[in-house]
Scaffold this active site. Structure first.
Site: not given
Ligand SMILES: *Cc1c(COP(=O)(O)O)cnc(C)c1O
Length: 394
Positions: A242, A183, A211
């Site tokens: 997310k 990240s 992610h």
């Protein structure tokens, strides 16, 4: 009693402050989106959320969550195995399995909990877990909770991974553990090569794809899809917090027996409340959007490509890649922080990261693109970088 503890705690807080590590929360007075209202800063353009597909306030997601309050109520007031499983919880698990190309999925309250529960169930003192040094904190904690022998390999370093595998051939089980995307850098784990090594050493592979799921890979299936290794990756963990609407919730998606055993033994699953009904319904609506069209992914790709090419043209050092995490490198921590401050004054909200989150002298501003940004938003962000740099130099 508390007086002496209070003195100690205040001292610790002072140490955090004087080290420049004190985290101040910015208060938002609006929904999460590309355009937000931040208390003290007014209306700003947001480039630091994990709202990759712009679903955090998408009308279809919000409508589904509202409808679920009427249809399914507010809370579950139970863990899953007692009386906390609605039919829609199992539908969400099936839909995640379909997206990820896995046999089965089990929901958790968060990905932090998913990672907190998965290792202890699968590994004990007879086993070895081999973990990338930059893996997420929840993986580190989850591994601490299991009794397996722990080994770390240098970030994405296949030679070091091989060395660690060679040193652990007498174990009952070996598990390679990696984030799908790191990240702070936006770099992808080389899953094709990791899986080849796993084959050679007969190791399990776990990927935390928080992610990536929803927007990496041709259909949003994440890094295993991107690298063509969906069949080989044994376990995927991830978040609903997310790209997939951004509310909360996490999952382990894996081979059938692994998920079945987790339902029997994973402690954060057995001893923590079921995911809230409106969150389940909103996440299902988010999955509909992800599966129904490539439009949001295409918008995200275009915004990312535009930002990366415009920043390169303006002479900024952006770590290479295609991921919407775009680290703009400044090296010096104070410089990165002061550029971010100037940009906020200019209506662009970005965050500077420095030691110990990233290596010393590798301070950066991490820009995160979203499908919710317009091309004009992206241009405004680039323009703010340019004028902040000019103001610095002056
Ligand atoms: C965000 C993130 C998590 C935590 O997810 P939550 O659902 O918010 O607990 C875990 N692992 C990785 C790699 C993440 O990026």
């Amino acid at each position: 009693m508390y007086a002496s503890v209070q003195t100690q705690l205040r001292q610790t807080l002072d140490e955090i402050r004087s080290a420049g590590l004190y985290k101040q929360e910015r208060l938002l007075a609006s929904p999460q989106s590309a355009h937000i209202r931040a208390e003290g800063s007014g209306d700003v353009l947001n480039f630091c959320a994990n709202n990759y597909l712009g679903l955090a306030d998408h009308p279809d997601v919000v409508a589904a969550a509202k409808q679920a309050l009427d249809d399914w109520g507010f809370g579950m007031a139970s863990v899953r195995f007692i009386c906390g499983t609605q039919t829609q919880h199992t539908v969400l698990e099936q839909r995640l399995s379909r997206l990820l190309g896995t046999e089965a999925t089990i929901l958790f309250s968060s990905c932090f909990d998913a990672n907190g529960g998965v290792f202890e169930v699968l590994l004990d003192e007879r086993d070895v877990v081999i973990s990338d040094e930059l893996n997420h904190a929840s993986i580190i904690d989850g591994i601490r909770l299991c009794k397996a022998q722990r080994r770390r390999y240098r970030n994405r370093d296949l030679d070091d991974l091989r060395a660690q595998l060679e040193a652990s051939t007498d174990a009952r089980r070996r598990m390679i553990v990696t984030d799908g995307v790191f990240s702070m850098d936006g770099y992808l784990a080389p899953l094709d090569e990791i899986c080849a090594l796993a084959d050679e050493f007969d190791a399990l592979v776990l990927v935390d794809d928080s992610h990536a799921v929803g927007f990496v890979g041709a259909t949003g299936g994440g890094t295993p899809e991107h690298f063509g290794v969906r069949e080989r990756v044994d376990i995927v963990t991830g978040t609903l917090g997310k790209a997939l609407g951004g509310a909360s919730g996490g999952y382990v998606s894996a081979r059938a027996e692994i998920v079945e055993l987790l339902r029997q033994r994973a402690r954060p699953y057995l001893f923590s409340n079921a995911v809230a009904p409106s969150v389940v319904a909103g996440s299902l609506a988010a999955l509909d959007i992800v599966a129904g069209s490539d439009a949001a992914r295409a918008a995200l790709r275009e915004n990312t490509a535009l930002f990366r090419s415009r920043m390169a043209a303006e002479g900024f050092d952006v770590l290479r890649g295609e991921h919407p995490i775009c680290p703009v490198m400044f090296g010096d921590a104070r410089r990165a922080a002061s550029i971010a401050d100037r940009m906020l004054a200019d209506g662009i909200y970005v965050i500077a990261f420095s030691f110990p989150v990233v290596p010393r002298d590798r301070a950066r501003i991490r820009v995160q693109l979203s499908a919710a940004h317009s091309a004009e938003d992206v241009e405004r962000c680039v323009a703010a970088f340019v004028s902040a740099r000019a103001a610095e130099a002056a």
